[in-house]
Motif scaffolding. Structure first.
Motif, PDB file in Angstrom:
ATOM      1  N   ASP A   1       0.824  -1.226   0.000  1.00  0.00           N
ATOM      2  CA  ASP A   1       0.000   0.000   0.000  1.00  0.00           C
ATOM      3  C   ASP A   1       0.851   1.268   0.000  1.00  0.00           C
ATOM      4  OD1 ASP A   1       0.986  -0.030   2.572  1.00  0.00           O
ATOM      5  OD2 ASP A   1      -0.925   0.459   3.526  1.00  0.00           O
TER       6      ASP A   1
ATOM      7  N   SER B   1       3.321   2.063   1.862  1.00  0.00           N
ATOM      8  CA  SER B   1       3.857   2.453   3.157  1.00  0.00           C
ATOM      9  C   SER B   1       5.264   1.877   3.296  1.00  0.00           C
ATOM     10  CB  SER B   1       2.945   1.950   4.276  1.00  0.00           C
ATOM     11  OG  SER B   1       1.669   2.542   4.211  1.00  0.00           O
TER      12      SER B   1
ATOM     13  N   THR C   1       0.494   6.672   0.991  1.00  0.00           N
ATOM     14  CA  THR C   1      -0.399   5.728   1.651  1.00  0.00           C
ATOM     15  C   THR C   1      -1.829   6.262   1.584  1.00  0.00           C
ATOM     16  OG1 THR C   1       1.383   5.108   3.178  1.00  0.00           O
ATOM     17  CG2 THR C   1      -0.851   4.453   3.772  1.00  0.00           C
ATOM     18  N   LYS C   2      -2.691   5.567   0.868  1.00  0.00           N
ATOM     19  CA  LYS C   2      -4.037   6.076   0.620  1.00  0.00           C
ATOM     20  C   LYS C   2      -4.938   6.021   1.849  1.00  0.00           C
ATOM     21  CE  LYS C   2      -4.216   5.155  -4.355  1.00  0.00           C
ATOM     22  NZ  LYS C   2      -4.948   4.454  -5.446  1.00  0.00           N
ATOM     23  N   ARG C   3      -4.803   4.984   2.638  1.00  0.00           N
ATOM     24  CA  ARG C   3      -5.676   4.831   3.794  1.00  0.00           C
ATOM     25  C   ARG C   3      -5.444   5.962   4.791  1.00  0.00           C
ATOM     26  NH1 ARG C   3      -6.082  -0.285   8.038  1.00  0.00           N
ATOM     27  NH2 ARG C   3      -8.158   0.226   8.846  1.00  0.00           N
ATOM     28  N   TRP C   4      -6.493   6.644   5.137  1.00  0.00           N
ATOM     29  CA  TRP C   4      -6.494   7.764   6.080  1.00  0.00           C
ATOM     30  C   TRP C   4      -5.664   8.950   5.580  1.00  0.00           C
ATOM     31  CZ3 TRP C   4      -5.377   4.674  11.232  1.00  0.00           C
ATOM     32  CH2 TRP C   4      -6.399   3.730  11.416  1.00  0.00           C
TER      33      TRP C   4
ATOM     34  N   GLN D   1      -3.073   1.145  11.645  1.00  0.00           N
ATOM     35  CA  GLN D   1      -3.709   0.575  10.460  1.00  0.00           C
ATOM     36  C   GLN D   1      -3.531  -0.935  10.397  1.00  0.00           C
ATOM     37  OE1 GLN D   1      -2.341   2.680   6.982  1.00  0.00           O
ATOM     38  NE2 GLN D   1      -3.273   4.605   7.597  1.00  0.00           N
ATOM     39  N   GLN D   2      -2.408  -1.421  10.917  1.00  0.00           N
ATOM     40  CA  GLN D   2      -2.202  -2.867  10.977  1.00  0.00           C
ATOM     41  C   GLN D   2      -3.164  -3.525  11.966  1.00  0.00           C
ATOM     42  OE1 GLN D   2       2.191  -2.632  11.689  1.00  0.00           O
ATOM     43  NE2 GLN D   2       2.271  -4.331  10.238  1.00  0.00           N
TER      44      GLN D   2
ATOM     45  N   PRO E   1      -8.728  -3.430  11.259  1.00  0.00           N
ATOM     46  CA  PRO E   1      -8.979  -3.981   9.921  1.00  0.00           C
ATOM     47  C   PRO E   1      -9.646  -2.958   9.014  1.00  0.00           C
ATOM     48  CG  PRO E   1     -10.542  -4.858  11.526  1.00  0.00           C
ATOM     49  CD  PRO E   1      -9.529  -4.078  12.297  1.00  0.00           C
ATOM     50  N   GLN E   2      -9.290  -3.030   7.742  1.00  0.00           N
ATOM     51  CA  GLN E   2      -9.865  -2.113   6.765  1.00  0.00           C
ATOM     52  C   GLN E   2     -11.214  -2.648   6.294  1.00  0.00           C
ATOM     53  OE1 GLN E   2      -7.225  -1.229   3.557  1.00  0.00           O
ATOM     54  NE2 GLN E   2      -8.444   0.488   2.811  1.00  0.00           N
ATOM     55  N   ARG E   3     -12.168  -1.749   6.186  1.00  0.00           N
ATOM     56  CA  ARG E   3     -13.501  -2.149   5.730  1.00  0.00           C
ATOM     57  C   ARG E   3     -13.460  -2.559   4.264  1.00  0.00           C
ATOM     58  NH1 ARG E   3     -17.820   2.336   8.072  1.00  0.00           N
ATOM     59  NH2 ARG E   3     -17.498   1.938  10.308  1.00  0.00           N
ATOM     60  N   GLU E   4     -14.127  -3.628   3.994  1.00  0.00           N
ATOM     61  CA  GLU E   4     -14.246  -4.062   2.589  1.00  0.00           C
ATOM     62  C   GLU E   4     -15.289  -3.198   1.893  1.00  0.00           C
ATOM     63  OE1 GLU E   4     -12.454  -6.249   1.066  1.00  0.00           O
ATOM     64  OE2 GLU E   4     -11.337  -6.855   2.860  1.00  0.00           O
TER      65      GLU E   4
END
Length: 235
Positions: free
Chosen positions: A124, A126, A174-177, A224-225, A228-231
């Motif tokens: 991702d 990171s 890193t796209k998440r957040w 983030q680890q 869990p990321q939402r599907e």
């Protein structure tokens, strides 16, 4: 020269300005002008944040592939993220005596291995392990002035964290957040500039904010680890 190639070469030249800012930072450090040194390092940090997106936008690998932009970036990053901050940490007397010798030699040695590790990037975008951002760590040391034992303990823990499978974000890639992480990185840069302009004498609330933002950037990848990321919802 075609427009695409000119743009690609211009991005390489932008990345290479980091070498200029590194030299200016080293000269300032040699003169024990730590605020000026960090001012140039913050400028280099800002350039490092924008040259990557530009390189991908203008496809430098295709139009100026004879220059290895990744290698160029790593060389400059080692200078600005590792070598110069470590030198400043010792030479300034902030980490004196044997504490200083141990801290800066550990930083230089471990970081050289990490920067050559081909597994440093995650899927991702990171980093796997603490990415050797000692420029940020040492700036906080300058601003907060913790006890030598505290600094050496943090250096030792972060060095260990370089070689364990912990995730550390890249605020831009890193796209998440990212909607939160990117502004937080911007706040950190502004606080770093403020610290250099005030000779590392930040007012209390700004000092606390610098610590909190630094902790966010340090631990958000680990969070983030754990979380869990939402599907994505399916129709």
């Amino acid at each position: 020269m075609q427009k695409e190639r000119l743009r690609a070469i211009s991005v390489h030249l932008l990345t290479a300005t980091g070498a200029i800012f590194s030299m200016l930072a080293i000269i300032a450090a040699a003169n024990q002008s730590w605020e000026v040194m960090y001012l140039w390092l913050v400028v280099a940090f800002a350039v490092d944040g924008i040259d990557g997106p530009l390189a991908r936008r203008y496809d430098v690998k295709k139009y100026a592939g004879e220059i290895d932009g990744v290698l160029l970036d790593l060389i400059i990053d080692y200078l600005t993220y590792v070598f110069i901050p470590a030198y400043a940490l010792y030479q300034s007397g902030l980490l004196p005596g044997w504490w200083g010798w141990f801290g800066v030699l550990l930083i230089a040695f471990a970081s050289s291995i990490y920067f050559a590790d081909t597994r440093m990037k995650t899927a991702d975008k990171s980093f796997s392990g603490f990415p050797g951002c000692w420029n940020m760590v040492v700036l906080v040391f300058f601003a907060v002035d913790p006890a030598p034992l505290t600094m050496v303990t943090m250096i030792a823990l972060l060095t260990i964290a370089m070689f364990v499978p912990l995730k550390f974000i890249h605020p831009v890639r890193t796209k998440r957040w990212r909607k939160l992480s990117l502004p937080m990185a911007g706040v950190w840069v502004l606080l770093a500039l403020w610290a250099t302009l005030t000779k590392f004498n930040l007012p209390g609330p700004a000092e606390v904010l610098l610590i909190l933002v630094s902790l966010y950037l340090l631990f958000v990848g680990i969070a983030q680890q754990i979380i869990p990321q939402r599907e994505p919802a399916t129709a």
